[in-house]
Enzyme design. Structure first.
Site, PDB file in Angstrom:
ATOM      1  N   SER A  66       0.858  -5.000   8.365  1.00  0.00           N
ATOM      2  CA  SER A  66      -0.286  -5.784   8.810  1.00  0.00           C
ATOM      3  C   SER A  66      -0.554  -5.521  10.292  1.00  0.00           C
ATOM      4  O   SER A  66      -0.630  -4.373  10.718  1.00  0.00           O
ATOM      5  CB  SER A  66      -0.019  -7.270   8.523  1.00  0.00           C
ATOM      6  OG  SER A  66      -1.189  -8.032   8.676  1.00  0.00           O
ATOM      7  N   GLU A 100      -3.646   0.500   3.428  1.00  0.00           N
ATOM      8  CA  GLU A 100      -3.767  -0.764   2.685  1.00  0.00           C
ATOM      9  C   GLU A 100      -4.497  -1.761   3.574  1.00  0.00           C
ATOM     10  O   GLU A 100      -4.649  -1.547   4.769  1.00  0.00           O
ATOM     11  CB  GLU A 100      -2.382  -1.294   2.294  1.00  0.00           C
ATOM     12  CG  GLU A 100      -1.438  -1.577   3.454  1.00  0.00           C
ATOM     13  CD  GLU A 100      -1.661  -2.935   4.130  1.00  0.00           C
ATOM     14  OE1 GLU A 100      -2.149  -3.865   3.471  1.00  0.00           O
ATOM     15  OE2 GLU A 100      -1.350  -3.055   5.336  1.00  0.00           O
ATOM     16  N   HIS A 141      -0.187  -6.061   1.149  1.00  0.00           N
ATOM     17  CA  HIS A 141      -0.020  -7.497   1.318  1.00  0.00           C
ATOM     18  C   HIS A 141       0.301  -8.246   0.029  1.00  0.00           C
ATOM     19  O   HIS A 141       0.386  -9.473   0.039  1.00  0.00           O
ATOM     20  CB  HIS A 141      -1.290  -8.093   1.937  1.00  0.00           C
ATOM     21  CG  HIS A 141      -1.428  -7.843   3.407  1.00  0.00           C
ATOM     22  ND1 HIS A 141      -1.760  -6.600   3.918  1.00  0.00           N
ATOM     23  CD2 HIS A 141      -1.281  -8.667   4.482  1.00  0.00           C
ATOM     24  CE1 HIS A 141      -1.825  -6.684   5.237  1.00  0.00           C
ATOM     25  NE2 HIS A 141      -1.544  -7.913   5.607  1.00  0.00           N
TER      26      HIS A 141
END
Length: 304
Positions: free
Chosen positions: A106, A200, A270
């Protein structure tokens, strides 16, 4: 057993219960967990002041001991504020002398890419304390892939991919798409050619994902790779206005614009079920009718 050292360079951990659950799980398995006092730390939306969060990262250069696993508590936003003041040289020297196994994803991606761009330091894009180890139910797939990555100097990730046949080798890099795009034009974006780019993201509508991918395409970054691997894009649901335009449609469109193979459907990102990938490692990507496989090597591991 292993020694975990926590860092919190990004957002405040709203789910304190999850973070504590993650700590207790690691302790119950016989691991040590250092730096727990940072978990409740808060300054506005961030996990502490700028100075505190910066110290989390810069202190790693002086962290004693071998086989230490450095794990981010959570992502969110805030690591990008620290990039100009991070002691990149000190961290790189520490890695040369006694590698840390640095893991997160992230928002943490910007620090991982900075280490890779400036000093070719390999880190692990994988689970974090609160969101993964602190989940209500620990995902066995995620835990298995995490330890496989950290214990094995060569290991494989296999999945049922979607896309054209491919067989190529290159340096694996990437991470969170929005974070990678935010580094375009800066010294913290790796200038990797003939690599395997894995991406992602979360809570980005398919058209936003497309816009970011097209920015990488227009910048020439996608065409310089051997292949692109797409992980999960959680929360990327389309709506009535889209009239059939969804994530799969977007990927099909991207394949008409980009000449390198795009392989999708990797459990990475995630979601609770995610693989752990060593960013900067050497990789071989194979994809055919039997499925997809990434063979990874050259990354630091825990000495057993």
């Amino acid at each position: 057993m292993s020694q975990f050292h926590l860092v919190a360079p990004s957002g405040y951990c709203m789910n304190q219960e999850a973070a504590q659950r993650g700590v207790q799980r690691l302790l119950a398995d016989g691991h040590q967990v250092q730096n727990q006092t940072i978990i409740p730390r808060r300054q506005q939306r961030f996990a502490g002041t700028e100075a505190q969060r910066l110290m989390d990262i810069n202190a790693l250069a002086r962290l004693p001991g071998a086989n230490q696993i450095v794990m981010a508590v959570r992502g969110g936003y805030g690591a990008g504020r620290l990039l100009e003041q991070i002691n990149w040289q000190g961290l790189a020297q520490r890695q040369r002398e006694q590698p840390l196994l640095i893991c997160g994803h992230s928002d943490f991606t910007v620090i991982q890419l900075g280490l890779l761009a400036l000093h070719n330091v390999i880190t692990f894009s994988g689970p974090m304390l609160a969101g993964n180890f602190g989940a209500p139910e620990l995902n066995a797939f995620t835990v298995d892939h995490f330890w496989r990555a950290l214990h094995n100097s060569t290991y494989r990730v296999e999945w049922q991919g979607d896309g054209p046949d491919a067989d190529c080798t290159g340096q694996l890099w990437g991470g969170n798409l929005a974070m990678l795009v935010s580094l375009v034009g800066t010294r913290w974006l790796p200038a990797i050619e003939n690599g395997i780019l894995v991406l992602e993201d979360i809570n980005e509508h398919p058209f936003r994902v497309e816009r970011m991918l097209l920015q990488l395409h227009h910048a020439g970054i996608l065409e310089r790779q051997k292949a692109i691997v797409l992980g999960s894009f959680s929360g990327a649901a389309s709506n009535d206005y889209d009239a059939g335009y969804d994530l799969a449609t977007m990927i099909d469109y991207l394949r008409t614009r980009v000449s390198v193979p795009i392989i999708s459907s990797l459990d990475y990102g995630h979601e609770q079920q995610t693989v752990t990938l060593p960013l900067g490692a050497q990789a071989r990507l194979e994809h055919n009718v039997n499925g997809a496989r990434l063979t990874l090597s050259g990354h630091p591991t825990i000495n057993r």
